[in-house]
Design a protein around this motif. Structure first.
Motif, PDB file in Angstrom:
ATOM      1  N   PHE A  83       0.846  -1.187   0.000  1.00 43.19           N
ATOM      2  CA  PHE A  83       0.000   0.000   0.000  1.00 43.19           C
ATOM      3  C   PHE A  83       0.881   1.236   0.000  1.00 43.19           C
ATOM      4  O   PHE A  83       1.874   1.299   0.719  1.00 43.19           O
ATOM      5  N   LEU A  84       0.496   2.238  -0.777  1.00 43.45           N
ATOM      6  CA  LEU A  84       1.182   3.527  -0.793  1.00 43.45           C
ATOM      7  C   LEU A  84       0.163   4.626  -0.570  1.00 43.45           C
ATOM      8  O   LEU A  84      -0.876   4.661  -1.239  1.00 43.45           O
ATOM      9  N   ALA A  85       0.430   5.524   0.359  1.00 45.18           N
ATOM     10  CA  ALA A  85      -0.428   6.689   0.579  1.00 45.18           C
ATOM     11  C   ALA A  85      -0.138   7.708  -0.507  1.00 45.18           C
ATOM     12  O   ALA A  85       1.023   7.932  -0.856  1.00 45.18           O
ATOM     13  N   CYS A  86      -1.178   8.317  -1.052  1.00 44.27           N
ATOM     14  CA  CYS A  86      -1.033   9.268  -2.152  1.00 44.27           C
ATOM     15  C   CYS A  86      -1.865  10.518  -1.874  1.00 44.27           C
ATOM     16  O   CYS A  86      -2.995  10.430  -1.409  1.00 44.27           O
ATOM     17  N   ASP A  87      -1.286  11.666  -2.185  1.00 44.32           N
ATOM     18  CA  ASP A  87      -1.987  12.949  -2.101  1.00 44.32           C
ATOM     19  C   ASP A  87      -1.614  13.754  -3.336  1.00 44.32           C
ATOM     20  O   ASP A  87      -0.538  13.575  -3.890  1.00 44.32           O
ATOM     21  N   ASN A  88      -2.492  14.651  -3.720  1.00 45.62           N
ATOM     22  CA  ASN A  88      -2.176  15.617  -4.768  1.00 45.62           C
ATOM     23  C   ASN A  88      -2.698  16.964  -4.279  1.00 45.62           C
ATOM     24  O   ASN A  88      -3.814  17.360  -4.580  1.00 45.62           O
ATOM     25  N   PHE A  89      -1.865  17.652  -3.509  1.00 41.03           N
ATOM     26  CA  PHE A  89      -2.282  18.910  -2.893  1.00 41.03           C
ATOM     27  C   PHE A  89      -2.543  20.009  -3.910  1.00 41.03           C
ATOM     28  O   PHE A  89      -3.264  20.959  -3.613  1.00 41.03           O
ATOM     29  N   MET A  90      -1.993  19.909  -5.103  1.00 35.57           N
ATOM     30  CA  MET A  90      -2.245  20.924  -6.136  1.00 35.57           C
ATOM     31  C   MET A  90      -3.667  20.782  -6.687  1.00 35.57           C
ATOM     32  O   MET A  90      -4.251  21.760  -7.130  1.00 35.57           O
ATOM     33  N   GLU A  91      -4.222  19.584  -6.642  1.00 40.80           N
ATOM     34  CA  GLU A  91      -5.582  19.357  -7.138  1.00 40.80           C
ATOM     35  C   GLU A  91      -6.623  19.511  -6.028  1.00 40.80           C
ATOM     36  O   GLU A  91      -7.615  20.184  -6.183  1.00 40.80           O
ATOM     37  N   ASP A  92      -6.381  18.808  -4.920  1.00 40.54           N
ATOM     38  CA  ASP A  92      -7.353  18.777  -3.822  1.00 40.54           C
ATOM     39  C   ASP A  92      -6.613  18.396  -2.552  1.00 40.54           C
ATOM     40  O   ASP A  92      -6.253  17.239  -2.360  1.00 40.54           O
ATOM     41  N   GLU A  93      -6.408  19.352  -1.682  1.00 40.84           N
ATOM     42  CA  GLU A  93      -5.597  19.085  -0.498  1.00 40.84           C
ATOM     43  C   GLU A  93      -6.315  18.263   0.562  1.00 40.84           C
ATOM     44  O   GLU A  93      -5.699  17.807   1.514  1.00 40.84           O
ATOM     45  N   ASP A  94      -7.608  18.023   0.412  1.00 37.97           N
ATOM     46  CA  ASP A  94      -8.366  17.270   1.410  1.00 37.97           C
ATOM     47  C   ASP A  94      -8.538  15.793   1.072  1.00 37.97           C
ATOM     48  O   ASP A  94      -8.888  15.001   1.937  1.00 37.97           O
ATOM     49  N   THR A  95      -8.321  15.416  -0.176  1.00 38.38           N
ATOM     50  CA  THR A  95      -8.565  14.041  -0.590  1.00 38.38           C
ATOM     51  C   THR A  95      -7.317  13.195  -0.391  1.00 38.38           C
ATOM     52  O   THR A  95      -6.224  13.588  -0.757  1.00 38.38           O
ATOM     53  N   GLU A  96      -7.523  12.031   0.217  1.00 33.66           N
ATOM     54  CA  GLU A  96      -6.427  11.096   0.445  1.00 33.66           C
ATOM     55  C   GLU A  96      -6.699   9.811  -0.323  1.00 33.66           C
ATOM     56  O   GLU A  96      -7.835   9.340  -0.387  1.00 33.66           O
ATOM     57  N   TYR A  97      -5.644   9.273  -0.891  1.00 35.19           N
ATOM     58  CA  TYR A  97      -5.734   8.061  -1.696  1.00 35.19           C
ATOM     59  C   TYR A  97      -4.756   7.021  -1.166  1.00 35.19           C
ATOM     60  O   TYR A  97      -3.753   7.346  -0.545  1.00 35.19           O
ATOM     61  N   VAL A  98      -5.053   5.776  -1.487  1.00 35.80           N
ATOM     62  CA  VAL A  98      -4.109   4.682  -1.264  1.00 35.80           C
ATOM     63  C   VAL A  98      -4.047   3.890  -2.556  1.00 35.80           C
ATOM     64  O   VAL A  98      -5.073   3.584  -3.173  1.00 35.80           O
ATOM     65  N   PHE A  99      -2.814   3.590  -2.960  1.00 36.14           N
ATOM     66  CA  PHE A  99      -2.600   2.784  -4.162  1.00 36.14           C
ATOM     67  C   PHE A  99      -2.214   1.379  -3.742  1.00 36.14           C
ATOM     68  O   PHE A  99      -1.281   1.195  -2.946  1.00 36.14           O
ATOM     69  N   HIS A 100      -2.951   0.385  -4.226  1.00 31.46           N
ATOM     70  CA  HIS A 100      -2.629  -1.021  -3.978  1.00 31.46           C
ATOM     71  C   HIS A 100      -1.718  -1.458  -5.111  1.00 31.46           C
ATOM     72  O   HIS A 100      -2.130  -1.492  -6.268  1.00 31.46           O
ATOM     73  N   THR A 101      -0.450  -1.754  -4.782  1.00 35.49           N
ATOM     74  CA  THR A 101       0.582  -1.958  -5.796  1.00 35.49           C
ATOM     75  C   THR A 101       0.644  -3.370  -6.357  1.00 35.49           C
ATOM     76  O   THR A 101       1.286  -3.596  -7.369  1.00 35.49           O
ATOM     77  N   GLN A 102       0.006  -4.311  -5.688  1.00 40.16           N
ATOM     78  CA  GLN A 102       0.029  -5.702  -6.145  1.00 40.16           C
ATOM     79  C   GLN A 102      -1.290  -6.018  -6.835  1.00 40.16           C
ATOM     80  O   GLN A 102      -2.281  -5.312  -6.673  1.00 40.16           O
ATOM     81  N   ALA A 103      -1.307  -7.104  -7.596  1.00 41.35           N
ATOM     82  CA  ALA A 103      -2.542  -7.506  -8.265  1.00 41.35           C
ATOM     83  C   ALA A 103      -3.608  -7.811  -7.224  1.00 41.35           C
ATOM     84  O   ALA A 103      -3.302  -8.474  -6.228  1.00 41.35           O
ATOM     85  N   PRO A 104      -4.768  -7.292  -7.417  1.00 36.98           N
ATOM     86  CA  PRO A 104      -5.212  -6.359  -8.445  1.00 36.98           C
ATOM     87  C   PRO A 104      -4.816  -4.918  -8.089  1.00 36.98           C
ATOM     88  O   PRO A 104      -5.083  -4.444  -6.992  1.00 36.98           O
ATOM     89  N   ARG A 105      -4.178  -4.250  -9.015  1.00 36.43           N
ATOM     90  CA  ARG A 105      -3.718  -2.886  -8.765  1.00 36.43           C
ATOM     91  C   ARG A 105      -4.882  -1.906  -8.942  1.00 36.43           C
ATOM     92  O   ARG A 105      -5.632  -1.990  -9.909  1.00 36.43           O
ATOM     93  N   PHE A 106      -5.015  -0.985  -7.966  1.00 34.18           N
ATOM     94  CA  PHE A 106      -6.076   0.019  -8.043  1.00 34.18           C
ATOM     95  C   PHE A 106      -5.747   1.192  -7.133  1.00 34.18           C
ATOM     96  O   PHE A 106      -4.921   1.082  -6.225  1.00 34.18           O
ATOM     97  N   LEU A 107      -6.389   2.297  -7.411  1.00 30.84           N
ATOM     98  CA  LEU A 107      -6.274   3.505  -6.600  1.00 30.84           C
ATOM     99  C   LEU A 107      -7.602   3.694  -5.884  1.00 30.84           C
ATOM    100  O   LEU A 107      -8.663   3.676  -6.512  1.00 30.84           O
ATOM    101  N   ALA A 108      -7.535   3.862  -4.564  1.00 32.32           N
ATOM    102  CA  ALA A 108      -8.746   4.028  -3.761  1.00 32.32           C
ATOM    103  C   ALA A 108      -8.743   5.397  -3.094  1.00 32.32           C
ATOM    104  O   ALA A 108      -7.702   5.892  -2.675  1.00 32.32           O
ATOM    105  N   ARG A 109      -9.918   6.008  -3.023  1.00 31.72           N
ATOM    106  CA  ARG A 109     -10.096   7.329  -2.409  1.00 31.72           C
ATOM    107  C   ARG A 109     -10.783   7.146  -1.060  1.00 31.72           C
ATOM    108  O   ARG A 109     -11.798   6.454  -0.944  1.00 31.72           O
ATOM    109  N   TRP A 110     -10.224   7.780  -0.014  1.00 33.06           N
ATOM    110  CA  TRP A 110     -10.797   7.691   1.329  1.00 33.06           C
ATOM    111  C   TRP A 110     -12.026   8.578   1.426  1.00 33.06           C
ATOM    112  O   TRP A 110     -12.029   9.729   1.017  1.00 33.06           O
ATOM    113  N   ASP A 111     -13.109   8.032   1.976  1.00 29.07           N
ATOM    114  CA  ASP A 111     -14.346   8.765   2.204  1.00 29.07           C
ATOM    115  C   ASP A 111     -14.525   8.907   3.711  1.00 29.07           C
ATOM    116  O   ASP A 111     -14.818   7.920   4.402  1.00 29.07           O
ATOM    117  N   ASP A 112     -14.330  10.132   4.226  1.00 35.70           N
ATOM    118  CA  ASP A 112     -14.429  10.377   5.672  1.00 35.70           C
ATOM    119  C   ASP A 112     -15.808  10.056   6.226  1.00 35.70           C
ATOM    120  O   ASP A 112     -15.925   9.541   7.337  1.00 35.70           O
TER     121      ASP A 112
END
Length: 85
Positions: free
Chosen positions: A7-36
Motif C-alpha cells: 500500500f502507498l499513501a497518495c496525495d495531490n495537494f495541487m488538485e485537492d488538499e483534502d482528498t487522500e488516496y491509497v494505491f494497492h501496488t500488487q494484483a489487483p492494482r487500483f487507486l482508492a479514495r478515502w471517504d471520511d
C-alpha cells in the motif's frame, strides 16, 4: 533494490488538499479514495479488474478493502505520532 510496499499513501495537494488516496501496488492494482463520511474507501481507478481477479468473490474483495482500511488507520496513527515528535 527493495520491494515496493503493498500500500502507498497518495496525495495531490495541487488538485485537492483534502482528498487522500491509497494505491494497492500488487494484483489487483487500483487507486482508492478515502471517504471520511463512510470511513471507507471508494475505488477511484482500477488498473486490474478487481472482480475478475477474485472471481467475483465479494468476501475476498471486502477482506482486501478492510485490510486497506486497517493499514490506513495505522498509517494515520503513525503520522500523528510523527507530528508530535
Amino acid at each position: 533494490m527493495s520491494t515496493i510496499p503493498r500500500f502507498l499513501a497518495c496525495d495531490n495537494f495541487m488538485e485537492d488538499e483534502d482528498t487522500e488516496y491509497v494505491f494497492h501496488t500488487q494484483a489487483p492494482r487500483f487507486l482508492a479514495r478515502w471517504d471520511d463520511e463512510k470511513e471507507a474507501f471508494d475505488i477511484a481507478e482500477e488498473y486490474d479488474d478487481i472482480h475478475a481477479h477474485f472471481n467475483n468473490n465479494e468476501a475476498k474483495i471486502l477482506a482486501l478493502m478492510q485490510e486497506m482500511v486497517q493499514w490506513f488507520s495505522d498509517y494515520d496513527a503513525w503520522l500523528e505520532v510523527d507530528e508530535e515528535e
